[in-house]
Write a protein that holds these residues in place. Structure first.
Motif, PDB file in Angstrom:
ATOM      1  N   TRP A 141      31.614 -44.355 -10.416  1.00  9.86           N
ATOM      2  CA  TRP A 141      31.160 -43.532  -9.292  1.00  9.86           C
ATOM      3  C   TRP A 141      29.711 -43.864  -8.958  1.00  9.86           C
ATOM      4  CZ3 TRP A 141      32.383 -41.210  -5.131  1.00  9.86           C
ATOM      5  CH2 TRP A 141      31.491 -40.304  -4.506  1.00  9.86           C
ATOM      6  N   GLN A 142      28.916 -44.030  -9.971  1.00  8.59           N
ATOM      7  CA  GLN A 142      27.490 -44.295  -9.713  1.00  8.59           C
ATOM      8  C   GLN A 142      27.306 -45.657  -9.047  1.00  8.59           C
ATOM      9  OE1 GLN A 142      26.230 -43.456 -13.690  1.00  8.59           O
ATOM     10  NE2 GLN A 142      25.565 -41.371 -13.192  1.00  8.59           N
ATOM     11  N   VAL A 143      28.146 -46.639  -9.412  1.00  7.43           N
ATOM     12  CA  VAL A 143      28.007 -47.980  -8.829  1.00  7.43           C
ATOM     13  C   VAL A 143      28.641 -48.053  -7.433  1.00  7.43           C
ATOM     14  CG1 VAL A 143      28.627 -50.415  -9.099  1.00  7.43           C
ATOM     15  CG2 VAL A 143      27.930 -49.072 -11.091  1.00  7.43           C
ATOM     16  N   GLU A 144      29.856 -47.466  -7.291  1.00 13.83           N
ATOM     17  CA  GLU A 144      30.626 -47.680  -6.055  1.00 13.83           C
ATOM     18  C   GLU A 144      30.600 -46.475  -5.124  1.00 13.83           C
ATOM     19  OE1 GLU A 144      34.536 -49.265  -6.887  1.00 13.83           O
ATOM     20  OE2 GLU A 144      33.804 -50.293  -8.676  1.00 13.83           O
ATOM     21  N   ARG A 145      29.666 -45.598  -5.368  1.00  9.85           N
ATOM     22  CA  ARG A 145      29.584 -44.340  -4.659  1.00  9.85           C
ATOM     23  C   ARG A 145      29.714 -44.510  -3.142  1.00  9.85           C
ATOM     24  NH1 ARG A 145      25.057 -41.146  -3.253  1.00  9.85           N
ATOM     25  NH2 ARG A 145      25.474 -38.915  -3.405  1.00  9.85           N
ATOM     26  N   GLU A 146      28.919 -45.409  -2.604  1.00  7.72           N
ATOM     27  CA  GLU A 146      28.887 -45.537  -1.137  1.00  7.72           C
ATOM     28  C   GLU A 146      30.238 -45.962  -0.589  1.00  7.72           C
ATOM     29  OE1 GLU A 146      26.583 -44.164   0.547  1.00  7.72           O
ATOM     30  OE2 GLU A 146      25.645 -43.754  -1.401  1.00  7.72           O
ATOM     31  N   ASN A 147      30.936 -46.874  -1.307  1.00  5.25           N
ATOM     32  CA  ASN A 147      32.252 -47.337  -0.862  1.00  5.25           C
ATOM     33  C   ASN A 147      33.307 -46.246  -0.973  1.00  5.25           C
ATOM     34  OD1 ASN A 147      31.370 -49.836  -0.296  1.00  5.25           O
ATOM     35  ND2 ASN A 147      31.926 -50.710  -2.309  1.00  5.25           N
ATOM     36  N   LEU A 148      33.190 -45.463  -2.043  1.00  6.67           N
ATOM     37  CA  LEU A 148      34.268 -44.529  -2.341  1.00  6.67           C
ATOM     38  C   LEU A 148      34.124 -43.206  -1.598  1.00  6.67           C
ATOM     39  CD1 LEU A 148      34.618 -45.160  -6.178  1.00  6.67           C
ATOM     40  CD2 LEU A 148      36.182 -45.863  -4.353  1.00  6.67           C
ATOM     41  N   LYS A 149      32.934 -42.925  -1.175  1.00  5.68           N
ATOM     42  CA  LYS A 149      32.690 -41.669  -0.438  1.00  5.68           C
ATOM     43  C   LYS A 149      33.650 -41.587   0.735  1.00  5.68           C
ATOM     44  CE  LYS A 149      28.251 -39.418  -0.336  1.00  5.68           C
ATOM     45  NZ  LYS A 149      26.856 -39.513   0.084  1.00  5.68           N
ATOM     46  N   GLY A 150      34.291 -40.478   0.867  1.00  6.52           N
ATOM     47  CA  GLY A 150      35.190 -40.304   1.990  1.00  6.52           C
ATOM     48  C   GLY A 150      36.480 -41.083   1.868  1.00  6.52           C
ATOM     49  N   ARG A 151      36.843 -41.524   0.642  1.00  3.75           N
ATOM     50  CA  ARG A 151      38.134 -42.189   0.441  1.00  3.75           C
ATOM     51  C   ARG A 151      39.241 -41.263   0.941  1.00  3.75           C
ATOM     52  NH1 ARG A 151      42.161 -42.589  -3.951  1.00  3.75           N
ATOM     53  NH2 ARG A 151      42.897 -44.742  -4.068  1.00  3.75           N
ATOM     54  N   ALA A 152      40.172 -41.835   1.696  1.00  2.00           N
ATOM     55  CA  ALA A 152      41.205 -40.996   2.301  1.00  2.00           C
ATOM     56  C   ALA A 152      42.148 -40.434   1.248  1.00  2.00           C
ATOM     57  CB  ALA A 152      41.986 -41.818   3.327  1.00  2.00           C
ATOM     58  N   ALA A 153      42.575 -41.284   0.313  1.00  2.00           N
ATOM     59  CA  ALA A 153      43.484 -40.810  -0.737  1.00  2.00           C
ATOM     60  C   ALA A 153      42.679 -40.030  -1.767  1.00  2.00           C
ATOM     61  CB  ALA A 153      44.182 -42.012  -1.378  1.00  2.00           C
ATOM     62  N   PRO A 154      43.372 -39.147  -2.531  1.00  3.24           N
ATOM     63  CA  PRO A 154      42.651 -38.267  -3.467  1.00  3.24           C
ATOM     64  C   PRO A 154      41.875 -39.026  -4.544  1.00  3.24           C
ATOM     65  CG  PRO A 154      44.917 -37.538  -3.185  1.00  3.24           C
ATOM     66  CD  PRO A 154      44.816 -38.861  -2.491  1.00  3.24           C
ATOM     67  N   LEU A 155      40.720 -38.489  -4.850  1.00  2.00           N
ATOM     68  CA  LEU A 155      39.851 -39.119  -5.836  1.00  2.00           C
ATOM     69  C   LEU A 155      39.556 -38.121  -6.964  1.00  2.00           C
ATOM     70  CD1 LEU A 155      38.265 -41.771  -6.280  1.00  2.00           C
ATOM     71  CD2 LEU A 155      36.307 -40.679  -5.150  1.00  2.00           C
ATOM     72  N   GLY A 156      39.652 -38.596  -8.185  1.00  2.00           N
ATOM     73  CA  GLY A 156      39.337 -37.752  -9.333  1.00  2.00           C
ATOM     74  C   GLY A 156      38.246 -38.385 -10.169  1.00  2.00           C
ATOM     75  N   LEU A 157      37.518 -37.556 -10.924  1.00  2.00           N
ATOM     76  CA  LEU A 157      36.405 -38.068 -11.731  1.00  2.00           C
ATOM     77  C   LEU A 157      36.572 -37.634 -13.180  1.00  2.00           C
ATOM     78  CD1 LEU A 157      33.543 -39.429 -11.717  1.00  2.00           C
ATOM     79  CD2 LEU A 157      32.624 -37.110 -11.519  1.00  2.00           C
TER      80      LEU A 157
END
Ligand code: HEM
Ligand code: SF4
Lengths: 170, 552, 107
Positions: free
Chosen positions: A36-52
């Motif tokens: 998350w810390q590395v790919e934050r900008e890409n993953l923000k607003g991912r359409a499919a559900p995201l879990g951490l």
């Protein structure tokens, strides 16, 4: 790992991504904090559900501002004796207002389910020995609780005086 | 005394049922020992050298005759007719079978008792002043506060898997009889300049491998904030306490490594956040409800010391010596606090037979408003007796072989079970205590020596509080032989201090001589009226050390 | 003197506590644990001891015994004498209560 959600053994629609795996565009995936810390900008607003997934030592207060990005938070118990995630769970529910799925993963033993549920977990990756019946029995294990916490149950303190107020009104 | 309501009882009963199920699963092989061990520890059950050992909680040391009779009955039914009172106001049974324990716990629950959280990495039994509600110097009875903490900490969902065990002690008097500064959290009830009663908080005291005196982190905490503040301390510890090394896992290490100032800042910050939710504020009615259980018994208005008591003191020297050592003033005129020593000369410190337990229970019923206290010095107390009954009480104690007149004297020794029972021990503690008490058996000599607290542990875990003994004795293992290290000048009261190590340790057969040398040195050096500790404070370690190692 | 961490040299006995009652027991053969040290098997041979230890671990898994370990003994005078105070006390009972433990049962 069997998944218990809301007291039922259900199919797990979430996929835990290994370090080397690329995040797919489709499907519900759980990533770790480093990713998350590395790919934050890409993953923000991912359409499919995201879990951490958060490990002990990774307090949810560190991602407080990003919390709305996640539909699920998994808190890890690498060993059942490591109780940090109980505090993280309460912080997520009570302080940060997280309402998505809160999942316990790792060494999740039957005898801990009651405490986990009380601090706000609603999903549990349990071992093969734990049945729905076991879960129900654990939830019914104690008829009352002393401490106020996330699950919103009435405490003994409140019930005592509630009862007294009712008596007084009658 | 506090009485369970339906909620308290239902919880304790549920715990018995739960543990019965866990034992059944264990014996059926459904769970492994690794999984079961923390579950049994949460119920106070250890595996010791000879059998299972159960630690039963006596919350803040207060109990009644019905409970004492049950403790006696349990010792007969499931054990070998005796129990051992510990330094944490618990009683331990040494010879149990695993499959008997659920029934034993059910018997305990029938008298509102339990073994919950007497072990394991959770918040343990809260301890307190054994003279609570009776002491003349008390600001407030600490037991309502203790009971609130007991309830809040019972099955706490967030704090049952802490980095390490967690012990809380509360005192309501400026004279600290509960050793609060050697606890993970020490709470002292204080009054501020507006006349409001609140709490002064110490954190990070503890003994064991790395002994530390607690740090004072809050001078005045308003009463209704107690649980929120405790929750803040616990949460900071749960999240930041070390889990990589069991010897560094206690809160004292966190406080030490972070610094007291930084730790305090973290706690205050967390407290602010918790406080905003107001979830934890203690309802006034609940405080009142609990406090009402601890209302003073109906003391009679008695005149000054009755003639028959003075006459008995004159007539019977043994009685007078017992009164001198074991009886302390009560807050109500005409009443007294009577200590019952569990340290007979040559006996096992803290041990008591079932018959003696029954005898003490009857005494409590007949003379002390049905109340008994357990002390952290492994003795018992009848907290509210009439002065005029003291002679009769003493005679009955004598018949029970419980009239040893040595409270606070050299033979009133704290000793952990040591190698005679304990799986972790390096050396025996009990026989060392026995030999010392036999050496100093003569009562006039004991009175001449005056207040002197000897505390013995069989290993570095320090269950016998040796670090805070005026003379502390620690069992160590030197190439498979029992050796004993000596410390001097420790104290666990409001001036808590850790003892200084004298030097090389002594073999088993030289310890008593070493203690004798220390005592003689003190007697030679003391100025009139000085206690051992005062002399030590004045002259320091050097003269003691010199005499101790002179012969070697 | 708590449990030996290193392997002792010389003759040894394998011991454990029984799960159900916590009683001290000693290895005699694959099927038998005995209550008295005098009935225990004495290992003079490392390989035989290693085999018995493996077997004991299996019995831990089978939920019969707990915490098996070996300790050194002395065989002078044809009797098995424990090599440490700890094992003396486990074999006999508390040194401060001669009326309790195995020493009392034997009397
Ligand atoms: C016989 C079984 C016992 C076992 C296995 C046991 C184990 C331990 C251990 C491992 C510690 C060190 C904990 C730490 O520093 O993290 C400890 C501390 C302590 N135990 Fe025990 N103990 C036993 C009996 C007792 C008894 C009989 C007493 C009372 C006489 C007692 C009172 C204490 C106290 C007061 C401490 C010091 C607490 C501190 O470090 O702050 N224990 N025990
Ligand atoms: S100090 Fe050591 S020997 Fe004594 S009871 Fe505690 S753990 Fe056992």
């Amino acid at each position: 790992m069997p998944l218990l959600k809301d007291g039922r053994l259900v199919e797990d629609k979430w996929q835990r991504l290994e370090e080397h795996e690329v995040v797919p565009t489709e499907g519900a995936v759980i990533i770790d904090l480093e990713r998350w810390q590395v790919e934050r900008e890409n993953l923000k607003g991912r359409a499919a559900p995201l879990g951490l997934l958060l490990m002990p030592g990774q307090s949810p207060e560190e991602i407080a501002d990003d919390l709305s990005q996640f539909d699920l938070i998994a808190l890890a118990f690498p060993a059942f004796k490591d109780g940090r995630a109980y505090s993280y769970a309460r912080i997520l529910r009570e302080r940060l207002g997280f309402t998505g799925e809160l999942r316990a993963v790792g060494e999740v033993l039957q005898d801990q389910l009651f405490f986990m549920a009380r601090v706000g977990f609603d999903a549990f990756e349990v071992n093969e020995r734990t049945s729905e019946g076991d879960f129900a029995a654990e939830m019914a294990k104690f008829p009352a609780v002393y401490q106020p916490s996330s699950c919103g149950e009435n405490t003994v303190f409140a019930r005592r005086h509630g009862a007294r107020l009712v008596e007084a009104a009658e | 005394m506090y009485r369970y309501d339906e909620f308290d009882q239902s919880l304790v009963d549920a715990r018995v049922t739960e543990f019965r199920g866990q034992v059944a699963r264990r014996l059926a092989g459904d769970i492994t020992e690794d999984e079961f061990k923390p579950l049994r520890l949460m119920n106070g059950l250890y595996l010791q050298l000879h059998a299972y050992m159960l630690r039963v909680a006596i919350p803040y040391g207060t109990f009644n005759s019905r409970q004492m009779h049950m403790l006696a009955e349990i010792a007969r039914k499931y054990d070998k007719g005796y129990g051992h009172f510990t330094t944490r106001q618990n009683i331990q049974y040494n010879w149990l079978k695993l499959d008997d324990v659920p029934d034993l716990l059910a018997d305990l629950a029938s008298v509102e008792m339990h073994a919950i959280q007497t072990s394991g990495n959770c918040i343990r039994n809260t301890t307190s002043d054994q003279y609570a509600g009776a002491a003349a110097d008390e600001i407030e009875d600490p037991r309502p506060t203790c009971e609130i903490i007991r309830q809040w900490s019972t099955f706490h969902p967030e704090f049952s898997f802490l980095p390490r065990k967690f012990k809380i002690a509360v005192t309501g008097a400026p004279k600290d009889r509960a050793a609060v500064q050697i606890h993970d959290i020490g709470i002292q009830i204080v009054e501020n300049n507006k006349g409001e009663v609140g709490y002064s908080i110490f954190v990070g005291g503890g003994l064991g491998r790395t002994p530390m005196v607690g740090k004072h982190i809050r001078a005045f905490l308003p009463r209704q904030d107690l649980l929120a503040y405790l929750e803040a301390i616990m949460r900071v510890y749960n999240m930041l306490g070390r889990r990589d090394n069991i010897y560094k896992a206690r809160i004292k290490i966190l406080v030490h490594e972070a610094s007291a100032a930084e730790f305090t800042r973290l706690v205050e910050e967390e407290f602010e956040k918790i406080d905003q939710t107001k979830l934890m504020a203690l309802p006034e009615e609940e405080l009142d409800r609990i406090a009402a259980y601890f209302a003073a018994p109906e003391f009679e208005t008695l005149g000054p010391c009755p003639a028959e008591h003075l006459e008995a003191l004159d007539r019977d020297r043994d009685f007078a010596l017992w009164v001198k050592a074991n009886v302390v003033p009560h807050k109500v005129p005409g009443y007294a606090i009577a200590n019952i020593s569990l340290k007979p000369i040559g006996g096992v410190p803290g041990d008591i037979t079932s018959d003696q337990m029954d005898g003490v229970a009857e005494l409590a019923k007949d003379y002390s408003f049905d109340e008994i206290r357990a002390t952290h010095e492994q003795n018992l107390v009848l907290p509210h007796v009439r002065e005029r009954d003291l002679y009769a009480i003493w005679q009955r104690l004598k018949a029970l072989e419980l009239a040893t007149a040595n409270i606070g004297l050299v033979s009133d020794i704290i000793a952990c079970p040591g190698l005679d029972y304990c799986n972790l021990a390096n050396a025996r503690s009990i026989p060392v205590a026995q030999l010392i008490s036999e050496r100093f058996a003569e009562l006039d000599r004991q009175h001449d020596i005056g207040e002197l607290k000897i505390k013995i542990s069989g290993c570095i875990n320090a269950c016998g509080h040796h670090h805070v003994g005026h003379i502390g004795i620690l069992g160590v293992d030197r190439k498979g032989e029992e050796y004993y290290q000596i410390t001097l000048g420790g104290s666990a009261d409001e001036n808590t201090r850790l003892g200084d190590i004298t030097g090389p340790s002594f073999p088993y057969d030289k310890v008593v001589d070493a203690v004798e040398t220390l005592v003689t040195t003190y007697v030679d050096l003391r100025q009139s009226g000085e206690t051992f500790l005062q002399t030590y404070a004045r002259v320091g370690l050097a003269p003691f050390k010199e005499n101790l190692y002179a012969a070697a | 003197m708590s449990k030996p961490h290193r392997k002792a040299k010389g003759p040894q006995v394998l011991t454990a506590n029984r799960l159900v009652d916590g009683d001290v027991v000693y290895w005699r053969d694959e099927t038998t644990w005995v209550a008295n040290l005098s009935d225990a098997k004495v290992f003079e041979d490392e390989d035989a001891l290693a085999k018995a230890e493996a077997d004991a671990q299996a019995q831990v898994k089978a939920d019969k015994i707990l915490d098996p370990y070996a300790f050194g003994v002395d065989l002078t005078g044809g009797r098995i004498t424990p090599g440490s105070m700890r094992e003396h006390i486990r074999a006999l009972g508390p040194s401060v209560r001669l009326d309790l433990g195995k020493q009392a049962e034997a009397a």
